[in-house]
Scaffold this active site. Sequence first.
Site, PDB file in Angstrom:
ATOM      1  N   TRP A  76      31.010 142.788  39.168  1.00  0.00           N
ATOM      2  CA  TRP A  76      31.674 141.352  38.982  1.00  0.00           C
ATOM      3  C   TRP A  76      33.028 141.476  39.404  1.00  0.00           C
ATOM      4  CZ3 TRP A  76      35.309 138.988  35.812  1.00  0.00           C
ATOM      5  CH2 TRP A  76      35.312 137.628  35.856  1.00  0.00           C
ATOM      6  N   GLU A  97      28.745 121.409  24.766  1.00  0.00           N
ATOM      7  CA  GLU A  97      27.841 122.451  25.218  1.00  0.00           C
ATOM      8  C   GLU A  97      27.014 121.897  26.307  1.00  0.00           C
ATOM      9  OE1 GLU A  97      27.680 125.386  24.875  1.00  0.00           O
ATOM     10  OE2 GLU A  97      25.362 125.950  25.548  1.00  0.00           O
ATOM     11  N   LYS A 148      26.884 123.272  30.153  1.00  0.00           N
ATOM     12  CA  LYS A 148      25.611 124.008  30.762  1.00  0.00           C
ATOM     13  C   LYS A 148      25.772 123.295  32.297  1.00  0.00           C
ATOM     14  CE  LYS A 148      24.595 126.416  28.743  1.00  0.00           C
ATOM     15  NZ  LYS A 148      25.239 127.027  27.715  1.00  0.00           N
ATOM     16  N   ARG A 156      24.818 140.756  34.763  1.00  0.00           N
ATOM     17  CA  ARG A 156      26.406 141.264  34.372  1.00  0.00           C
ATOM     18  C   ARG A 156      27.095 141.052  35.562  1.00  0.00           C
ATOM     19  NH1 ARG A 156      26.381 144.236  29.498  1.00  0.00           N
ATOM     20  NH2 ARG A 156      28.637 144.881  30.285  1.00  0.00           N
ATOM     21  N   HIS A 183      42.007 107.249  24.919  1.00  0.00           N
ATOM     22  CA  HIS A 183      43.371 107.753  24.902  1.00  0.00           C
ATOM     23  C   HIS A 183      43.663 108.410  26.519  1.00  0.00           C
ATOM     24  CE1 HIS A 183      44.272 106.557  20.863  1.00  0.00           C
ATOM     25  NE2 HIS A 183      43.108 107.143  20.767  1.00  0.00           N
ATOM     26  N   GLU A 215      28.102 124.785  34.607  1.00  0.00           N
ATOM     27  CA  GLU A 215      27.872 126.184  34.935  1.00  0.00           C
ATOM     28  C   GLU A 215      26.756 126.548  36.037  1.00  0.00           C
ATOM     29  OE1 GLU A 215      27.529 129.334  31.194  1.00  0.00           O
ATOM     30  OE2 GLU A 215      26.853 127.555  30.864  1.00  0.00           O
ATOM     31  N   LYS A 263      27.031 137.555  32.285  1.00  0.00           N
ATOM     32  CA  LYS A 263      26.579 137.244  31.142  1.00  0.00           C
ATOM     33  C   LYS A 263      27.490 137.582  29.997  1.00  0.00           C
ATOM     34  CE  LYS A 263      23.079 135.859  28.293  1.00  0.00           C
ATOM     35  NZ  LYS A 263      23.081 134.618  28.079  1.00  0.00           N
ATOM     36  N   CYS A 309      30.092 143.823  35.261  1.00  0.00           N
ATOM     37  CA  CYS A 309      29.498 144.815  36.036  1.00  0.00           C
ATOM     38  C   CYS A 309      28.378 145.591  35.161  1.00  0.00           C
ATOM     39  CB  CYS A 309      30.588 146.045  36.206  1.00  0.00           C
ATOM     40  SG  CYS A 309      31.950 145.173  37.226  1.00  0.00           S
ATOM     41  N   ASN A 313      32.688 150.113  34.700  1.00  0.00           N
ATOM     42  CA  ASN A 313      32.626 148.709  34.268  1.00  0.00           C
ATOM     43  C   ASN A 313      34.018 148.360  33.610  1.00  0.00           C
ATOM     44  OD1 ASN A 313      32.042 146.261  33.062  1.00  0.00           O
ATOM     45  ND2 ASN A 313      30.909 147.161  31.102  1.00  0.00           N
ATOM     46  N   GLY A 314      34.588 147.450  33.973  1.00  0.00           N
ATOM     47  CA  GLY A 314      35.840 147.124  32.968  1.00  0.00           C
ATOM     48  C   GLY A 314      37.088 147.257  33.888  1.00  0.00           C
TER      49      GLY A 314
END
Length: 619
Positions: free
Chosen positions: A81, A492, A496, A27, A515, A499, A614, A2, A107-108
């Site tokens: 968010w 990574e 990417k 955000r 395995h 995402e 983010k 947020c 926010n939160g």
Amino acid sequence: MCGIVGYVGQRPVQNLLLHGLQQLEYRGYDSAGVSVLSDGDIRSVRAVGKLQNLVDAVEERQPAVATIERPATTGIGHTRWATHGRVNEENAHPHFDTADSVHVVVNGIVENYLALKNRLQDMGAEFTSETDAEVIAHLIAHHLATGDLVEAVRLAYNDLEGHFSFVAMHKDEPELLVGARLECPLIVGVGDGERFLASAVPAFLEHTNRVQFVENGELVAIRPDSTTFMLPDGTPVEREETQLDWDQETAQKGGFETFMLKEIHEQPDAIAETIADRTVRETGVDFGGEFDEDILRNAKRIVIVACGTSYHAGLIGRYAMTEWARMPVAVDIASEYRYSNPVVGPGDVVIGITQSGETADTLAAMRLAQEQGATVLAVTNIMGSQATRDSDGVVYTRAGLEVGVAATKTFICQVAVMYLLALRLAELRGTLEPERLASLVGQLKQLPSTLSELIERLDGAEGQSTGIADKHGRDNFFLFLGRHVGLPVALEGALKLKEISYIPSDAYAAGEMKHGPIALLDEKTPVIVCATDSPVLDKVVSNMQEVRARGAHVIAVATEGNLDIGEHAEEVIRVPKTDWMLQPILAIVPLQMIAYAIARSRGLDIDQPRNLAKTVTVE
Ligand code: F6R
């Protein structure tokens, strides 16, 4: 998560808020809203989805917001968010009390909201949303019976549990916003005759680069000409102003189609900045007193904690510190570490890697370690972020502002900082020959120009990544493999791709493939292998053969000059030669670009992938 922004001053506030929210959209982008105050009247518009929907809604309902006698010059805005409550207009912020006199943006998370909500409902409060945040508006309204807005916010703050920041406004207080911070960031932007209050600097950077940081556990009241800080018990606090050297340019796309692409292209400059003065001495690394080097000198063990991409940088740090400094190093995902009752204490140096400096789990892991007597070093990109306050020393990554939700330039700068720390540790511990140290420093300094050539070569419609996207962009699954420092590159690369293209992908230590994950392979599976030169390359090549024996399609990232690799892969992407330990900085670039090209070919929103934010300030 947020983004919140508030303004008090002389200028019409509506567009200031919308522009501010645009800079904060990274955000969260489930819904957005603004409330503006003029002549004792608060007008609010909220809309579900991207910010553009709010902009359209404001336009449509223009009479409701702007055609009031004098344009409003006080207001708050929010981009959400979702945590508690579905994505709909009722749950969008700003939230308000029963009398519609107090509006808040939050926010939160408010952890004790249910108990508070029940209490307030018993006293007659009428709730209109399913969110935890709304309780703050009602609570402030309740406390207004015994004081003004500042006092009511202070009392409300003392009732709340969780981790949040919020900004409140009251219809009878035309030139006042009151904010509070518990964990989640809140920053004051100081202008002439105006003040901003926001989750992050870009919200107001266009107007001022003078800031005052609201510390954890503090309240703040802003008026056009003043900022007043206080503790929850009402004690006033003095706070200096800081001038940031960021400019608005950095927050714009600079001609690129997305922030992510711009940021991929900024990687050479970003890494050059990160290593610049720290590598002026040919035979070692200097942090120039940025932090107390006794932290490294006295370290008996290093523990790295981080999340997501930053965790991958930490994995590379472990290999470098182990190899060069012969240091025992553990790396853990912060959200696991904090609940693992870890054995940590004096003698341990805990390095928290966090681009934003605000990730709740990383901060909690750092605090836990500090409480148990460890020394904590923060590696972050954001000046004044919470990580810088919760640590005994800070190393900045100097990547500049990163707006794209998928981390790119901040990752390679984190990796560069890992190398710098590992080299400095090696120097202090005398574990590397001076010639080897000098050679590594020299090769590190070469990386900005090699990286630049590489990006140039891979970029563009004719580039190799576009070819791979054309061929594999509709495939259902990708496997990424690597060994040693190639493994974090694979992890990574897969992250990417997940995402921004939403293609299921997995990354595995190449030696582990047999395995289990080998069962996933068939003739259609693209397998991207980090096969750059290293002491374990032969082993990687054997794994590539195992993959090909199952008919899968190998795309290898290999070091220029290694012609043999071509015999073991359907396709080879070449990256320039450097020391094998430094290869991840180059090897990650084609993987960023493949993910980019695939997401682009699928027509997806690259800078704002679904469900992500983010900065992750919730655990
Ligand atoms: C992925 C990404 C995230 C972050 C993670 C930690 O592209 O950006 O995985 O790396 O959320 O964030 P910071 O580094 O801000 O703690």
